[in-house]
Motif scaffolding. Structure first.
Motif, PDB file in Angstrom:
ATOM      1  N   LEU A  71       0.812  -1.213   0.000  1.00  0.00           N
ATOM      2  CA  LEU A  71       0.000   0.000   0.000  1.00  0.00           C
ATOM      3  C   LEU A  71       0.845   1.263   0.000  1.00  0.00           C
ATOM      4  N   PHE A  72       1.998   1.240   0.638  1.00  0.00           N
ATOM      5  CA  PHE A  72       2.850   2.420   0.660  1.00  0.00           C
ATOM      6  C   PHE A  72       4.292   2.006   0.935  1.00  0.00           C
ATOM      7  N   LEU A  73       5.194   2.920   0.600  1.00  0.00           N
ATOM      8  CA  LEU A  73       6.621   2.755   0.871  1.00  0.00           C
ATOM      9  C   LEU A  73       7.126   4.010   1.561  1.00  0.00           C
ATOM     10  N   ASP A  74       7.952   3.835   2.572  1.00  0.00           N
ATOM     11  CA  ASP A  74       8.664   4.987   3.102  1.00  0.00           C
ATOM     12  C   ASP A  74      10.102   4.941   2.580  1.00  0.00           C
ATOM     13  N   THR A  75      10.939   5.839   3.077  1.00  0.00           N
ATOM     14  CA  THR A  75      12.311   5.892   2.591  1.00  0.00           C
ATOM     15  C   THR A  75      13.037   4.570   2.812  1.00  0.00           C
ATOM     16  N   ALA A  76      12.832   3.963   3.981  1.00  0.00           N
ATOM     17  CA  ALA A  76      13.469   2.679   4.263  1.00  0.00           C
ATOM     18  C   ALA A  76      12.971   1.593   3.317  1.00  0.00           C
ATOM     19  N   GLY A  77      11.682   1.644   2.955  1.00  0.00           N
ATOM     20  CA  GLY A  77      11.142   0.660   2.025  1.00  0.00           C
ATOM     21  C   GLY A  77      11.729   0.796   0.636  1.00  0.00           C
ATOM     22  N   GLU A  84       9.898   6.921  -7.531  1.00  0.00           N
ATOM     23  CA  GLU A  84      10.484   8.020  -8.299  1.00  0.00           C
ATOM     24  C   GLU A  84      11.237   8.986  -7.390  1.00  0.00           C
ATOM     25  N   ARG A  85      10.574   9.379  -6.307  1.00  0.00           N
ATOM     26  CA  ARG A  85      11.210  10.333  -5.394  1.00  0.00           C
ATOM     27  C   ARG A  85      12.456   9.725  -4.742  1.00  0.00           C
ATOM     28  N   GLY A  86      12.436   8.416  -4.511  1.00  0.00           N
ATOM     29  CA  GLY A  86      13.567   7.759  -3.871  1.00  0.00           C
ATOM     30  C   GLY A  86      14.692   7.380  -4.810  1.00  0.00           C
ATOM     31  N   GLY A  87      14.527   7.705  -6.123  1.00  0.00           N
ATOM     32  CA  GLY A  87      15.592   7.398  -7.079  1.00  0.00           C
ATOM     33  C   GLY A  87      15.758   5.920  -7.341  1.00  0.00           C
ATOM     34  N   GLY A 118      18.956   5.505 -20.614  1.00  0.00           N
ATOM     35  CA  GLY A 118      20.204   5.394 -21.350  1.00  0.00           C
ATOM     36  C   GLY A 118      21.261   4.610 -20.627  1.00  0.00           C
ATOM     37  N   GLU A 119      20.966   4.156 -19.395  1.00  0.00           N
ATOM     38  CA  GLU A 119      21.962   3.408 -18.637  1.00  0.00           C
ATOM     39  C   GLU A 119      22.202   2.035 -19.239  1.00  0.00           C
ATOM     40  N   ASP A 120      21.130   1.478 -19.804  1.00  0.00           N
ATOM     41  CA  ASP A 120      21.280   0.115 -20.334  1.00  0.00           C
ATOM     42  C   ASP A 120      20.330  -0.068 -21.504  1.00  0.00           C
ATOM     43  N   HIS A 121      20.740  -0.855 -22.455  1.00  0.00           N
ATOM     44  CA  HIS A 121      19.913  -1.225 -23.605  1.00  0.00           C
ATOM     45  C   HIS A 121      19.406   0.002 -24.349  1.00  0.00           C
ATOM     46  N   GLY A 122      20.276   0.946 -24.603  1.00  0.00           N
ATOM     47  CA  GLY A 122      19.880   2.091 -25.419  1.00  0.00           C
ATOM     48  C   GLY A 122      18.797   2.923 -24.808  1.00  0.00           C
ATOM     49  N   GLY A 123      18.743   3.011 -23.500  1.00  0.00           N
ATOM     50  CA  GLY A 123      17.721   3.845 -22.857  1.00  0.00           C
ATOM     51  C   GLY A 123      16.407   3.154 -22.675  1.00  0.00           C
ATOM     52  N   GLU A 124      16.366   1.814 -22.907  1.00  0.00           N
ATOM     53  CA  GLU A 124      15.094   1.112 -22.813  1.00  0.00           C
ATOM     54  C   GLU A 124      15.083   0.130 -21.648  1.00  0.00           C
ATOM     55  N   ARG A 125      15.906   0.355 -20.666  1.00  0.00           N
ATOM     56  CA  ARG A 125      15.901  -0.532 -19.504  1.00  0.00           C
ATOM     57  C   ARG A 125      14.681  -0.238 -18.642  1.00  0.00           C
ATOM     58  N   ARG A 126      13.922  -1.279 -18.329  1.00  0.00           N
ATOM     59  CA  ARG A 126      12.710  -1.113 -17.540  1.00  0.00           C
ATOM     60  C   ARG A 126      12.830  -1.855 -16.213  1.00  0.00           C
ATOM     61  N   LEU A 127      12.310  -1.239 -15.146  1.00  0.00           N
ATOM     62  CA  LEU A 127      12.365  -1.853 -13.824  1.00  0.00           C
ATOM     63  C   LEU A 127      10.987  -2.048 -13.212  1.00  0.00           C
ATOM     64  N   VAL A 128       9.977  -1.329 -13.711  1.00  0.00           N
ATOM     65  CA  VAL A 128       8.623  -1.400 -13.144  1.00  0.00           C
ATOM     66  C   VAL A 128       7.630  -1.546 -14.280  1.00  0.00           C
ATOM     67  N   PHE A 129       6.660  -2.489 -14.112  1.00  0.00           N
ATOM     68  CA  PHE A 129       5.671  -2.756 -15.141  1.00  0.00           C
ATOM     69  C   PHE A 129       4.273  -2.713 -14.524  1.00  0.00           C
ATOM     70  N   PHE A 130       3.296  -2.486 -15.411  1.00  0.00           N
ATOM     71  CA  PHE A 130       1.920  -2.398 -14.939  1.00  0.00           C
ATOM     72  C   PHE A 130       1.285  -3.763 -14.699  1.00  0.00           C
ATOM     73  N   THR A 131       1.752  -4.796 -15.370  1.00  0.00           N
ATOM     74  CA  THR A 131       1.200  -6.138 -15.186  1.00  0.00           C
ATOM     75  C   THR A 131       2.336  -7.126 -14.972  1.00  0.00           C
ATOM     76  N   ILE A 132       2.001  -8.236 -14.322  1.00  0.00           N
ATOM     77  CA  ILE A 132       2.993  -9.289 -14.111  1.00  0.00           C
ATOM     78  C   ILE A 132       3.379  -9.917 -15.438  1.00  0.00           C
ATOM     79  N   ALA A 133       2.413 -10.092 -16.334  1.00  0.00           N
ATOM     80  CA  ALA A 133       2.695 -10.719 -17.629  1.00  0.00           C
ATOM     81  C   ALA A 133       3.718  -9.907 -18.411  1.00  0.00           C
ATOM     82  N   ASP A 134       3.580  -8.563 -18.406  1.00  0.00           N
ATOM     83  CA  ASP A 134       4.556  -7.716 -19.102  1.00  0.00           C
ATOM     84  C   ASP A 134       5.947  -7.873 -18.497  1.00  0.00           C
TER      85      ASP A 134
END
Length: 728
Positions: free
Chosen positions: A646-652, A684-687, A693-709
């Motif tokens: 439901l939420f994350l704090d800085t430690a999370g 986003e706020r926690g960086g 552009g860090e990896d794969h030509g700027g297309e590195r993804r870490l968060v998705f809207f669905t598990i299947a994706d």
């Protein structure tokens, strides 16, 4: 609006793509860009305009909101509602007469003050309250709390027993000097009865001020933190204390009320020590009244659906017992304690004792919280049942003024009472006109009938109190069912009940609140990471241990954590995740460093014999590492389902960053899926996400809207890196 590339892969709109190809594309949503400074500024300006502006319409609305009777009384449906309101008000008024006199005993007050309290509170709540059904008046738990404070202050003032004997001075001669009371007088002499109601009125005034202040600061929401199990346990524990406090009246013993903690044990010890001084007349009267009231009250409960109104057996018992005591001269012939002189009319208003407020401020706060919580919970319960709304903050004002204004007329604390509210509802109550009818009945008693109760024995009043505790004491029979339904709620009930009854009533409320808070925290501490599997027919993921027929993806593990991740449980989250994956990256890196260090030390040896022996050891160690790695699942990618976070704090956020970094050092990819908007914003706020552009030509993804994706992404990533064993 702008497309957020940190959360999903860009999709090309190609109408020639097949449906299967379109299904392979990640879900795309466009984020609404928010101007934080502008939003905060506009919100602040809006609130200022809302609360600081003054127009005629707004002033009229405020007045109507503060006096709800002005809204509903002009729309009163006389033909449809008057009969039900009159009937319910008359019946409740009749029931209030013996109960008001009886509960005065519990609050250590004279009977007349209980009648005053019920009269004034009924009128004030009818004007200020928002509930149509609840009956506000004397409530047993609050009477107990007030009585404990009154007895403590009486003891400090020199009144040690109910007969007024203190320090060897009789009640007629003993007095307390009250400064600053009355007009033109500096000091007034106050006997025991006067000082008792002065203390009670001061406590009531202070509690009312607390409640009004809570209404002004809009803190009506605090009632949601008092759970049903907490309030039920508190009421049951207080009921045990009330029952114990009335036993001395049933036996005709004149004992001081113990002060401090463990009053229940102290009272029973005192009763057993003085059992030989039992008044036989009071004991016989108590047994007869119990034998009459318990079966008749049960009959009322059993046939309440068929009866248009409950039969007022309590009033019949009071009348018969008063006549028997009067003509039998029980007070003079047998030494039985009676109600004594009950004056008619009203006394002149009197200010609270200001110098006493510091002594009772803490007690008044707990009384204010209990009174408000009971009133709001009953108001909301009956409003929901009958399809209308109540205002919690207005209820705070209403119950606060039900305490402040009557305190000037020698009244004690009030709140909503469940038993009388149920009677009002069952007899056709529609509005608070029924409360005004009840007040008329009490007014008749105050002006004419009250002196007739002079010979009423106190043991009869104690019987009425004890019989009315049946509902709360029946909760003990529900404990096994409560335990089967929810052990946490049952534990809160037991802890609150035991502390309220055995240790201290006010402390029981505090312990119950703390126990509830710790249980909520404890639930977040006990959550474990569960592994998910995919349904065969569709892209839906559930817990592998809960459902059959689910399948996993080779090389990809999907996990869910069903709790917020914050400072108190972030270490538990990491530990649980590492256990479920079967690979603790911290331990693995430490083991590899040790192995590397040991290998380098062995290579430095120059002796041939010494050199060849470590080669064997090295081979053995390497075999051990290989064996350990093969014993684990071959996991190259981890997907964390964040739908239950439901939420994350800085430690999370830092915990998720550490998990990602530690696994990436071992070649394991970690991505997140199904994050709530607030969670994504915290990331986003926690960086959490690296720059594009860090990896794969700027297309590195870490968060998705669905598990299947997310699963498809890590599978494609592994395939691109030549890890063919991770393909489905």
């Amino acid at each position: 609006m702008a497309r957020d590339n940190a959360w999903c892969a860009p999709a090309e709109d190609d109408g020639a793509e097949s449906d299967q190809q379109q299904q392979q594309q990640p879900l795309i949503l466009e984020r609404v860009e928010k101007e934080a400074g502008k939003d905060c500024r506009s919100a602040a300006l809006h609130r200022l305009r809302k609360h600081c502006s003054c127009t005629s319409e707004k002033a009229k609305s405020k007045v109507l909101d503060f006096f709800p009777i002005v809204r509903w009384l002009p729309r009163y449906q006389l033909r449809d509602w008057i009969l039900g309101d009159a009937m319910s008000g008359l019946i409740v008024g009749i029931l209030l007469v013996p109960q008001s006199i009886a509960y005065s005993l519990l609050a250590s007050q004279d009977p007349i003050y209980g009648l005053y309290t019920s009269f004034f509170s009924a009128i004030i709540y009818a004007v200020l309250g928002t509930s149509r059904h609840i009956s506000v008046g004397i409530f047993g738990v609050l009477c107990l709390l007030v009585g404990q404070v009154v007895d403590r202050e009486l003891a400090l003032a020199g009144y040690l027993t109910e007969s007024g004997i203190g320090s060897g001075i009789s009640s007629n001669d003993s007095a307390v000097l009250l400064a600053g009371q009355g007009n033109g007088s500096v000091v007034l002499v106050c006997d025991r009865s006067c000082y008792a109601i002065t203390v009670g009125a001061t406590v009531t005034f202070t509690a009312g001020v607390y409640q009004v202040l809570m209404g002004l600061f809009q803190v009506g929401f605090v009632s949601v933190y008092l759970s049903d199990s907490l309030l039920s346990g508190f009421a049951t524990g207080a009921s045990l204390t009330i029952l114990t406090s009335q036993v001395k009246y049933l036996l005709g013993l004149k004992l001081p009320r113990p002060q401090g903690w463990f009053t229940l044990c102290k009272t029973w010890y005192s009763l057993l020590v003085n059992l030989g001084s039992t008044n036989v007349c009071d004991l016989v009267t108590s047994l007869v009244c119990l034998l009459v009231l318990i079966p008749t009250k049960e009959l009322n409960d059993r046939f309440k659906a068929k009866l248009k109104a409950p039969i007022p057996f309590e009033l019949f018992v009071v009348i018969i017992a008063t006549l028997a005591s009067h003509f039998g001269h029980f007070d003079t012939a047998y030494g039985s304690s009676v109600a004594g002189v009950i004056p008619t009319g009203f006394l002149a208003p009197q200010l609270p004792l200001w110098s006493l407020i510091p002594n009772v401020a803490v007690d008044a706060f707990s009384i204010a919280i209990v009174g408000f919580a009971i009133t709001v919970s009953l108001s909301e319960m009956f409003a929901k049942k009958h399809g209308y709304a109540v205002d919690a903050n207005q209820e705070m004002y209403a119950i606060g003024f039900c305490n402040i204004l009557p305190s000037f007329f020698r009244c004690f604390t009030t709140s909503a009472a469940l038993t009388k509210t149920l009677v009002k509802e069952s007899t056709g109550c529609q509005t608070q006109v029924s409360g005004l009818v009840s007040a008329l009945v009490l007014l008749l008693v105050l002006l004419v009938i009250a002196p007739l109760f002079y010979s009423l024995q106190k043991c009869v009043l104690a019987v009425i109190i004890v019989v009315n505790l049946r509902g709360a004491l029946r909760k003990f029979a529900d404990v096994p069912r409560m335990w089967r339904v929810n052990r946490v709620d049952a534990s809160i009930w037991l802890v609150t009940m035991a502390t309220s009854s055995l240790v201290n009533t006010e402390l029981g409320l505090l312990v119950g609140v703390l126990a509830s808070a710790f249980c909520v925290l404890g639930r977040t501490q006990r959550v474990r990471v569960c592994e998910l599997g995919r349904a065969a027919a569709r892209e839906h993921y559930e817990d592998l241990t809960s459902y059959r027929g689910l399948r996993t993806h080779p090389g990809v593990a999907v996990f869910r954590y069903e709790a917020p991740i914050y400072y108190a449980n972030q270490s538990l989250f990491k530990k649980s995740l590492y256990d479920r994956v079967g690979l603790d990256p911290v331990k693995e890196k430490t083991r590899r460093l040790k192995f590397k260090k040991k290998t380098s030390e062995q290579e430095e040896e120059v002796a041939d014999v010494t050199y060849r022996k470590p080669e064997k050891d090295e081979a053995t160690a390497a075999a051990t590492v290989t064996l350990d790695e093969k014993s684990r699942r071959s996991v190259r990618s981890v997907v964390i389902d964040c739908s239950a976070i439901l939420f994350l704090d800085t430690a999370g956020v830092n915990a998720l960053k550490e998990v990602r970094k530690d696994y990436e050092d071992l070649g394991v990819t970690v991505v997140l899926a199904q994050c709530h908007t607030s969670v994504r914003e915290a990331l986003e706020r926690g960086g959490y996400c690296p720059d594009a552009g860090e990896d794969h030509g700027g297309e590195r993804r870490l968060v998705f809207f669905t598990i299947a994706d997310a699963v498809r992404y890590v599978q494609n990533l592994s395939a691109a890196n030549g890890d063919c064993d991770t393909k489905c």
